[in-house]
Design an enzyme around this catalytic site. Structure first.
Site: not given
Length: 276
Positions: A83, A85-86, A184, A191, A253
């Site tokens: 999925i 991430s944002k 990323c 990261d 985030g």
């Protein structure tokens, strides 16, 4: 860049929706990256889980009073999709002004939506701040190799040719490093992570492992694929009796991602590290 990621919310201006919107979740098929690594859904050489922890989980009671909690999401490593991430963050934000009559109702909603996006059942735990606070901050097991004196100048791609082992000596040991960094593949943002290697097999040269991990420093890939690449490179080198590789990434985030890959069953310790 993963072709599907081009259509994700990553790197784009996004409206933050504060009422329940499951369509915000953006699945990315794992198959393309698996093919790049030379494996497929039918030939995966690992078992494992991707643990996501959300430190910004909030929703409303039926009275309108808000609740805050910490969410733990366990996505099977063999699920068809990761999925993005944002999109995960945007989806979780969409719960902020949504009322649920109980934490159990929220958990069921999360499991339904995340399972649909991942393509396989996802386990969800909603944890109170007090419960997580009692656990404290964990340390990593085994020997930290970060103080070893190594030299390296190429950071663009992982370099498995740097890895060395002593095939005449079989050991069982755990090594870890906090010097893992990748980027990323969409935004280029860094990261940061800590990685653990647990194995039983030919003795791995610790300095060579450290230089190999540092060689990821400018590599562009998702967290899950970085761990899978490390796992496969070590498996090819060592042909071990046992191997587990996992990484604990620094949150971004409000979410951290922690992929675990192993030749056998794993019982992960999901307590956060000092940088998480």
């Amino acid at each position: 860049m993963h072709p599907a990621a081009e259509h994700s919310p990553l790197g784009k201006a996004s409206e933050y929706v504060s009422t329940y919107t499951p369509s915000l979740l953006f699945p990315i098929p794992r198959t393309a990256k698996w093919a790049e690594l030379g494996v497929s859904a039918e030939t995966l050489p690992w078992r494992g889980t991707d643990f996501w922890n959300c430190f910004e989980l909030s929703w409303l009671l039926l009275s309108g009073k808000p609740v805050v909690a910490i969410g733990e999401f366990a996505i099977p490593a063999d699920s068809p999709n990761i999925i993005e991430s944002k999109s995960f963050k945007l989806y979780l934000n969409s719960l902020n002004q949504t009322a649920f009559d109980s934490p159990q109702a929220l958990q069921a909603c999360l499991e339904k939506d995340l399972g649909a996006a991942a393509g396989k059942p996802v386990s969800v735990r909603i944890r109170s701040l007090g419960d997580v606070e009692k656990e404290g901050v964990a340390g990593l097991p085994g020997q930290c190799i970060d103080e070893l004196d190594v030299s390296i100048s190429n950071y663009e791609q992982p370099q498995p040719e740097l890895l060395r082992c002593n095939k005449d000596k079989v050991v069982e040991q755990t090594l870890h490093s906090h010097l893992l960094k990748s980027n990323c593949p969409v935004t280029g943002q860094p990261d940061w992570g800590s990685v653990v290697v647990e194995y039983r097999g030919p003795e791995l040269d610790a300095a060579s492992l450290l230089t190999y991990l540092i060689s990821f420093r400018q590599h562009a890939d998702f967290h899950e694929q970085c761990v899978e690449r490390i796992f496969l490179d070590l498996k090819r080198l060592l042909d071990p009796q046992h191997l587990t590789v996992y990484a604990r990434y620094v949150r971004r985030g409000g979410l951290d991602i922690n992929p675990y890959r192993s030749l056998g069953p794993v019982s992960p310790d999901n307590r956060r590290l000092v940088r998480q």
